[in-house]
Design an enzyme around this catalytic site. Structure first.
Site, PDB file in Angstrom:
ATOM      1  N   TYR A 104      73.345  16.645  24.394  1.00  0.00           N
ATOM      2  CA  TYR A 104      73.095  17.976  24.506  1.00  0.00           C
ATOM      3  C   TYR A 104      72.501  18.212  25.900  1.00  0.00           C
ATOM      4  CZ  TYR A 104      75.167  19.044  20.071  1.00  0.00           C
ATOM      5  OH  TYR A 104      76.084  19.282  19.072  1.00  0.00           O
ATOM      6  N   HIS A 162      86.103  24.956  13.579  1.00  0.00           N
ATOM      7  CA  HIS A 162      85.589  23.562  14.235  1.00  0.00           C
ATOM      8  C   HIS A 162      85.297  22.649  13.183  1.00  0.00           C
ATOM      9  CE1 HIS A 162      83.229  21.607  17.007  1.00  0.00           C
ATOM     10  NE2 HIS A 162      82.100  21.502  16.385  1.00  0.00           N
TER      11      HIS A 162
END
Length: 622
Positions: A286, A422
């Site tokens: 990330y 998702h």
């Protein structure tokens, strides 16, 4: 390997946009795009695939006024599909342009559950062995010829036929019915061929050997194939793997949001980019980038009307999703322009306030355009000018150096107009249910995708925006295919873990950023103690949750017992404010709402088959 990842925000000073697009502002100094000429800037843009796979997976509004949506089917852009959904008649009109079409070649367009060629439901245009294009159009039971000087047409045989593919990949013409209505297959002298037909959402044909595909809202896997001629008949043809492909899209897009009222306020583009980023040798990264908005945003409030992603060509598979956050701080507070891993211990603490989502993109999604009545406010004197781009990079081959509603809503409620379902790699169906507070009555589903694919995670405008009031509950349920797994699959941030999420878009803005739930920690400890004591499984209080799950020898009975336990066990809630801070209160060990789970196959988009006359294009009134 370096990767260039960009989120593009299109904004204006009003809620609607004008067709004039200005030069974009690029929020990344190392590329120095602000100081380059238009030609240099265009050269940089050529390195990007906007929306992830611009030529492969993004549909947009068609330039042809007769067809609302358009999609390029193949990587070489030879096959271009356009279509118009007709919700009143419950049918779709399809049109395919085939460039560089060889004489006597054939083309098939259809649908299958997961994009597989075996089992596909097709409409096929072809030529007979004489080299003649044949058109059969049914009108009141008779055939007629559409006279067009650019078309070569004869009457021998059927040019466009309804067919299906067996488990061996062989085409079979459907002998009992032809659902390719108002059909034509034509070729011009310049080599451009076209295929056109009308197909009902639900053909109502239930024969197992000729079972037709149900077109419903959500992801549709559009299958296509082509091949050389001449052919004596299409029955029995088996194309090679190189001649077959598929594309994901949403066929039943609502009419809302297609056009915005024009104003004199121009549309600008703002690019927020990660450039020359070396992905580390680990599966999940990330990466965060904090930037300051241009001066024009500080002076005046704007509204975002559309956003999309742009990813460097050849690096699309590495970018799983990205989000743009606003730094919720006083307008005069300076936030460090940090660039680095989001979890880096040296990341400035003051950047932790960058948590309110402004835009989100996931793999396979196209641009998201707000409906005419909505826009995302950004900038102005009362707005802190710092925003953060967070990108989830997925590096599964570990290649190194790659240059429920428990808070207080307003009494008037909120209006949800967009939904993005998702999961990670294992999800194949996702449903979000809506329950009313007063009596727990289930209302119409907020969103459902029976053919969900992690490779096509677009933000979808809802055909009917949903009003959510205080106390209402939203329940998202995901189905996962774990047949290839040797042990359990757990939730987590890594791409090899799983998620079950619905990112909803709503107005008016409230102080809520995220709300998620899981089985409470104490309930899990009780479960692991139970299976150890009564089922002799090697779980232990000293093990972590993941280790205990993997220690169990899973059987169907144990899996069903765990599912039943999940449905009744207390839950742990995590609901965060826009600042990133949790809402005050005790959110651990809350009682489960006890809401009923959705049925696996609910057909909300189709009329009863008995209400339609198959011999006509329109429905017979009930």
């Amino acid at each position: 390997m370096s990767v260039l990842s960009v989120m593009i925000l299109f904004f204006t000073t009003a809620f609607v946009y004008d067709s004039v697009q200005q030069s974009p502002d690029y929020l990344d100094e190392p590329l120095d795009w602000r100081n380059k000429s238009d030609s240099d800037r265009d050269g940089q843009d050529d390195r990007l695939h906007r929306h992830g796979h611009a030529k492969r997976s993004v549909d947009d509004f068609s330039d042809d006024e007769r067809h609302i949506y358009a999609l390029t089917l193949d990587p070489d852009s030879k096959f271009k599909l356009s279509w118009t959904p007709d919700f009143q008649r419950q049918q779709v009109k399809f049109h395919v342009d085939i460039s560089h079409s060889a004489p006597q070649s054939w083309f098939a367009l259809g649908f299958s559950d997961r994009g597989d060629w075996p089992g596909a439901d097709l409409c096929i245009g072809w030529e007979d062995w004489k080299g003649s294009l044949v058109v059969q159009v049914r009108a009141k039971g008779s055939n007629y010829l559409n006279q067009n000087p650019h078309r070569i047409v004869a009457f021998e045989g059927k040019a466009l036929q309804d067919a299906h593919v067996d488990v061996s990949g062989i085409i079979h013409v459907d002998e009992h019915h032809n659902d390719c209505r108002r059909a034509s297959y034509s070729r011009r002298k310049d080599g451009l061929a076209s295929l056109e037909f009308v197909r009902s959402f639900d053909t109502c044909h239930r024969l197992q050997e000729e079972k037709d595909y149900l077109i419903e809202d959500g992801t549709v896997h559009v299958v296509y194939a082509s091949g050389p001629g001449p052919l004596y008949r299409i029955n029995g043809v088996s194309p090679s793997d190189d001649d077959v492909g598929f594309q994901r899209t949403r066929l039943l897009k609502p009419a809302t949001g297609q056009q915005h009222q024009k104003t004199n306020d121009p549309l600008h583009a703002l690019l927020i980019a990660n450039v020359q980023l070396n992905i580390p040798a680990q599966e999940t990264t990330y990466y965060c980038r904090v930037v300051r908005l241009p001066q024009q945003f500080i002076r005046m409030k704007h509204h975002v009307v559309q956003f999309e992603a742009a990813i460097q060509e050849g690096r699309e598979s590495l970018v799983h999703h990205m989000e743009v956050f606003h730094c919720e701080a006083p307008p005069d507070e300076t936030i460090p322009e940090y660039r680095g891993p989001c979890t880096d211990p040296n990341r400035p603490e003051s950047t932790r306030v960058c948590k309110r989502v402004l835009a989100a993109w996931a793999y396979g999604a196209g641009p998201f355009r707000y409906p005419p009545e909505a826009g995302l406010p950004i900038g102005g004197p009362a707005f802190n000018p710092y925003i953060m781009l967070e990108v989830h990079y997925n590096n599964p081959t570990i290649r190194g150096g790659i240059p429920s509603s428990f808070w207080s809503l307003p009494k008037t409620g909120i209006t949800i107009f967009g939904s993005q379902l998702h999961t990670h790699l294992l999800g194949y169906r996702v449903v979000t249910q809506h329950f009313r507070a007063e009596d727990g009555m289930e209302l119409a589903e907020l969103d459902r995708d029976n053919h969900y694919s992690t490779h096509y995670q677009e933000i979808r405008l809802l055909a009917n925006p949903v009003k959510v009031f205080p106390g209402d509950a939203l329940l998202t349920t995901c189905w996962f295919d774990t047949t290839d797994k040797l042990n359990v699959s757990l939730g987590g941030f890594s791409i090899s873990d799983e998620m079950c999420v619905n990112y909803v878009h709503y107005f008016p803005r409230i102080n809520l950023e995220v709300c998620k739930s899981s089985v409470s920690w104490q309930a899990l400890r009780n479960y692991f103690q139970f299976v150890n004591q009564w089922d002799k499984q090697p779980t232990s209080p000293s093990n972590g949750v993941s280790d205990n799950y993997h220690a169990i020898e899973w059987t169907r009975l144990r899996a069903e017992t765990l599912r039943d336990y999940y449905s009744m066990a207390p839950i742990s809630m995590q609901c965060n404010q826009s600042s990133g801070e949790r809402f005050p209160g005790n959110w651990e060990g809350l009682a489960s709402p006890g809401l009923p789970l959705p049925l696996p196959d609910t057909r909300n988009n189709v009329k009863p088959c008995e209400s339609r006359d198959d011999t006509q294009d329109e429905y017979v009134p009930d």
